[in-house]
Write an enzyme that holds these catalytic residues in place. Structure first.
Site, PDB file in Angstrom:
ATOM      1  CG  ASP A  24      22.607  51.117  32.789  1.00 10.04           C
ATOM      2  OD1 ASP A  24      22.905  51.429  33.950  1.00 10.04           O
ATOM      3  OD2 ASP A  24      23.450  51.035  31.885  1.00 10.04           O
TER       4      ASP A  24
ATOM      5  CG  ASN B 232      30.435  45.693  24.180  1.00  4.44           C
ATOM      6  OD1 ASN B 232      30.415  46.715  24.853  1.00  4.44           O
ATOM      7  ND2 ASN B 232      29.429  44.839  24.151  1.00  4.44           N
TER       8      ASN B 232
ATOM      9  CG  HIS C  86      28.219  48.524  26.796  1.00  3.41           C
ATOM     10  ND1 HIS C  86      28.142  47.233  27.267  1.00  3.41           N
ATOM     11  CD2 HIS C  86      28.649  49.258  27.856  1.00  3.41           C
ATOM     12  CE1 HIS C  86      28.477  47.195  28.538  1.00  3.41           C
ATOM     13  NE2 HIS C  86      28.797  48.411  28.926  1.00  3.41           N
TER      14      HIS C  86
ATOM     15  CD  GLU D  44      25.734  45.095  25.422  1.00  6.29           C
ATOM     16  OE1 GLU D  44      26.797  45.659  25.090  1.00  6.29           O
ATOM     17  OE2 GLU D  44      25.661  44.334  26.403  1.00  6.29           O
TER      18      GLU D  44
HETATM   19  C1  F6R Z   1      26.615  51.325  33.918  1.00  8.40           C
HETATM   20  C2  F6R Z   1      26.655  51.375  32.460  1.00  8.40           C
HETATM   21  C3  F6R Z   1      27.725  50.730  31.679  1.00  8.40           C
HETATM   22  C4  F6R Z   1      29.115  50.890  32.286  1.00  8.40           C
HETATM   23  C5  F6R Z   1      30.161  50.152  31.450  1.00  8.40           C
HETATM   24  C6  F6R Z   1      31.532  50.216  32.074  1.00  8.40           C
HETATM   25  O1  F6R Z   1      25.514  52.044  34.426  1.00  8.40           O
HETATM   26  O2  F6R Z   1      25.769  51.935  31.889  1.00  8.40           O
HETATM   27  O3  F6R Z   1      27.734  51.257  30.369  1.00  8.40           O
HETATM   28  O4  F6R Z   1      29.434  52.247  32.368  1.00  8.40           O
HETATM   29  O5  F6R Z   1      29.792  48.811  31.321  1.00  8.40           O
HETATM   30  O6  F6R Z   1      31.520  49.514  33.284  1.00  8.40           O
HETATM   31  P1  F6R Z   1      32.775  49.546  34.264  1.00  8.40           P
HETATM   32  O7  F6R Z   1      32.897  50.935  34.759  1.00  8.40           O
HETATM   33  O8  F6R Z   1      32.418  48.581  35.367  1.00  8.40           O
HETATM   34  O9  F6R Z   1      33.947  49.119  33.455  1.00  8.40           O
END
Ligand code: F6R
Length: 255
Positions: A80, A149, A151, A156
């Protein structure tokens, strides 16, 4: 040395290993990726950003510096990117990847696929990325982190299981969860382009790394509750080859 507390098969294609610490879990993920690349130097890796994989990337760089692995022929797709940020912006995921991994090992820039968050036509950019992914023959191993959450990528809650690369609105929970990780911006961009859930499920193998107490509820919902779009990571249970790497804090609500 086997540092895992336990390794279980959740279902036929789903392995779960719980490690004492976040660093142990990240090191095991790095070993998994290094083994993948040694077996197939032309692997196509799907990569995540965020706080969780930083230690993984450091271990990959260390292994490269020790001469244990080369990434010269590896192709990558990032999950992303924030909308509105050029690759050079310090808060862009492209810049994160350069700082944490790509700029520190022997990756071939021509094989690194990233979303241009500053493209004038973001819908066209999402379509370009989807085409590239298709032409690549698909992702061999997709590394994921977990949102509090539930995701995955920026899919989301409510994201459809058959969703593909697209522009999404980030939830309030994600905006505040990602705020502390910002380098220069004062607030998290409200939109992103992300691989869809179907794109993630198309990967031949998935590695999920979740560490820390803030992920415990999402881990329980993903692994112990009925798959639902309310918790996108729960949709991963349909995948035929997924390995969850957790530390004991993230596994604490599994019971
Ligand atoms: C990042 C992504 C997100 C993160 C998730 C966890 O490229 O796609 O899904 O993997 O938000 O983020 P952290 O590791 O910062 O807790």
């Amino acid at each position: 040395m086997n540092l895992s507390l336990h390794r279980t098969a959740v279902s036929d294609g789903c392995q779960l290993t719980v490690f004492p610490t976040a660093n142990d879990a990240a090191d095991a993920v790095a070993d998994h990726l290094i083994t993948t690349v040694r077996r197939n130097p032309k692997s196509v890796l799907g990569l995540a950003t965020g706080q969780t994989p930083r230690r993984v990337y450091k271990s990959l760089v260390d292994a490269f510096l020790e001469g244990e692995v080369s990434f010269r022929d590896v192709a990558t797709f990032n999950l992303d990117e924030y909308c509105g940020l050029a690759a050079s912006h310090p808060d862009a995921f492209a810049a994160f990847m350069k700082r944490e991994l790509f700029g520190l090992a022997d990756f071939d820039p021509a094989k690194l696929n990233l979303i241009d968050g500053a493209a004038a036509d973001l819908a066209a950019e999402a379509a370009r990325y989807a085409t590239l992914l298709h032409k690549s023959g698909g992702i061999d191993v997709q590394l994921l982190g977990l949102g509090t959450n539930g995701h995955i990528g920026f899919n989301e809650p409510g994201s459809a299981p058959d969703s593909h690369v697209r522009i999404v609105d980030l939830s309030h929970e994600t905006l505040s969860a990602n705020q502390p990780g910002l380098v220069e911006l004062r607030s998290v961009p409200s939109q992103a382009i992300t691989l869809g859930i179907a794109d993630i499920l198309n990967a031949r193998e998935i590695i999920m790394l979740a560490t820390g107490p803030a992920k415990a509820t999402a881990v329980r919902r993903s692994l112990r509750e009925k798959p639902s779009t309310d918790c996108p990571a729960s949709l991963l249970t349909s995948h035929a080859n997924i390995h969850w790497y957790l530390d004991s804090a993230a596994a604490s609500a599994l019971g």
